[in-house]
Design an enzyme around this catalytic site. Sequence first.
Site, short mmCIF file in Angstrom:
data_model
loop_
_atom_site.label_atom_id
_atom_site.label_comp_id
_atom_site.label_asym_id
_atom_site.label_seq_id
_atom_site.Cartn_x
_atom_site.Cartn_y
_atom_site.Cartn_z
CG ASP A 31 -2.15 0.86 0.99
OD1 ASP A 31 -3.19 0.06 0.96
OD2 ASP A 31 -2.09 1.88 1.03
N GLY A 36 -5.54 4.64 2.72
CA GLY A 36 -5.48 3.54 3.83
C GLY A 36 -4.97 4.21 5.12
CB VAL A 57 0.31 -0.75 -7.59
CG1 VAL A 57 -0.04 -1.35 -6.03
CG2 VAL A 57 -0.83 0.15 -7.59
CE1 TYR A 147 -13.16 3.72 -7.59
CE2 TYR A 147 -15.56 3.51 -8.33
CZ TYR A 147 -14.58 3.10 -7.48
OH TYR A 147 -14.54 1.99 -6.53
P1 NAD Z 1 -9.84 2.30 0.73
O1 NAD Z 1 -9.65 3.64 -0.02
O2 NAD Z 1 -10.20 1.92 2.12
O3 NAD Z 1 -8.67 1.24 0.09
C1 NAD Z 1 -7.92 1.56 -1.10
C2 NAD Z 1 -6.58 1.03 -0.63
O4 NAD Z 1 -5.92 1.26 -1.78
C3 NAD Z 1 -5.94 2.05 0.26
O5 NAD Z 1 -5.32 1.58 1.30
C4 NAD Z 1 -5.13 3.23 -0.70
O6 NAD Z 1 -3.98 3.70 0.10
C5 NAD Z 1 -4.45 1.98 -1.43
N1 NAD Z 1 -4.08 2.73 -2.60
C6 NAD Z 1 -4.53 3.62 -3.43
N2 NAD Z 1 -3.81 3.80 -4.51
C7 NAD Z 1 -2.69 3.17 -4.19
C8 NAD Z 1 -1.44 3.06 -5.25
N3 NAD Z 1 -1.31 3.88 -6.14
N4 NAD Z 1 -0.52 2.32 -4.71
C9 NAD Z 1 -0.89 1.56 -3.68
N5 NAD Z 1 -1.84 1.47 -2.95
C10 NAD Z 1 -2.77 2.27 -3.10
O7 NAD Z 1 -11.21 1.64 -0.21
P2 NAD Z 1 -12.05 0.31 -0.25
O8 NAD Z 1 -13.31 0.48 -0.13
O9 NAD Z 1 -11.37 -0.53 0.68
O10 NAD Z 1 -11.91 -0.17 -1.77
C11 NAD Z 1 -11.17 -1.26 -2.08
C12 NAD Z 1 -11.13 -1.59 -3.53
O11 NAD Z 1 -12.57 -2.08 -3.68
C13 NAD Z 1 -11.08 -0.44 -4.66
O12 NAD Z 1 -10.46 -0.98 -5.76
C14 NAD Z 1 -12.02 -0.14 -4.78
O13 NAD Z 1 -12.33 0.49 -6.09
C15 NAD Z 1 -13.19 -1.25 -4.64
N6 NAD Z 1 -14.59 -1.03 -4.48
C16 NAD Z 1 -15.13 -0.49 -2.99
C17 NAD Z 1 -16.64 -0.44 -3.00
C18 NAD Z 1 -17.02 -0.39 -1.61
O14 NAD Z 1 -17.94 -0.09 -1.45
N7 NAD Z 1 -16.02 -0.07 -0.44
C19 NAD Z 1 -17.30 -0.54 -4.04
C20 NAD Z 1 -16.72 -0.73 -4.98
C21 NAD Z 1 -15.59 -1.21 -5.43
#
Ligand code: NAD
Length: 314
Positions: A31, A36, A57, A147
């Site tokens: 991460d 996060g 990433v 997005y």
């Molecule tokens: P979140 O923001 O809590 O988690 C995303 C994580 O990715 C964070 O820890 C962030 O620091 C990390 N991150 C972002 N860009 C990065 C990079 N360039 N390099 C390394 N790390 C990076 O969000 P979440 O709700 O846990 O979502 C996780 C995944 O699920 C995402 O891909 C999101 O699009 C998908 N998603 C979530 C939901 C939801 O309702 N929570 C719905 C649809 C899709």
Amino acid sequence: MRVLVAGAAGFIGYHLCERLLSEGHTVVGLDNFCTGQRRNIADLSRRRGFEFVEHDVVRPIELPGRLDAVYNLACPASPADFGPKALEIMDVCAHGVWRLLELARAAGATFVHTSTSEVYGNPDRQHHPQREEYFGNVNPIGPRACYDEGKRFAEALIVNYRRRYGIETRTVRIFNTYGPRMRRDDGRVLPNFISQALAGEPLTVHGDGSQTRSFCYVSDLVEGILRLAASDVSEPVNIGNPDEVSIADFARKIIALTGNRSRLAFVPRPADDPDLRRPDITRARTRLGWQPRVGLEEGLKRTIDAFGSDASGG
Ligand code: NAD
Ligand code: UDP
């Protein structure tokens, strides 16, 4: 198994790592803490079998040693970030996914990607609930485009990578998921409403609150992701709870469950905010034997308890 979880410090990433560790797997979390929480990694690091790499990433990745699966959850997910982090989101959906696909290919690992119901955009009423066959209704230049189009590009990239190189890929289209460890200031509706209700402040309902969402508890989602990863289903699969609720009713439910007497404050609605969202989960039911188990009231109680007992919502 030894698996990589990109986005391990995030809300879903934390819960996925936790579950994988409890099943005895070795987990490499990765991460850049863009959205996060460091405390998630601190808590995971106390568990046996967890290692962490701080890394963006979109940059080249090398990871020595065997790797059986790459779970990609790295991407900001709150609409509040679609303005300020628009280019970072597009970068992580394009270059980030590409890097992780390369890593999976080199290691012979299965690539498991978290896509989203946002690929359906603002669904029209003939496509409600949304089935995986629906192509969606997305504004390519609107405020959510970074997005929605980023995630659509990622799906196209994955399918073409699979066709070219024959690697194993899985794509989960996640519908609104909630639970403990969502960031309090993340900007999504649930952390906003719970924080406001616990503080006795008005709940900021966008528009008249008649727009709908269908909320899935995080343990159900994680079960769905793991079943998909273990399956042979390479087509995208909706994972979500079909129990649909209007945002105004959702706010009233949260007020009732906190026992506070907050009121609703109706504020302007953001542009392109989808009117309806509800998953058709026939594919998950028939191909994965999956269905949600935690109802909205039970899930909300657990989440409110977690938010009430810990300042960062965990
Ligand atoms: P979140 O923001 O809590 O988690 C995303 C994580 O990715 C964070 O820890 C962030 O620091 C990390 N991150 C972002 N860009 C990065 C990079 N360039 N390099 C390394 N790390 C990076 O969000 P979440 O709700 O846990 O979502 C996780 C995944 O699920 C995402 O891909 C999101 O699009 C998908 N998603 C979530 C939901 C939801 O309702 N929570 C719905 C649809 C899709
Ligand atoms: N919403 C709201 N008040 C808030 C935050 C969000 O009424 O303080 C609405 C938002 O306009 C949308 C729904 O709640 O209709 C879900 O929003 P969220 O940001 O959680 O995610 P989305 O489903 O839009 O990606």
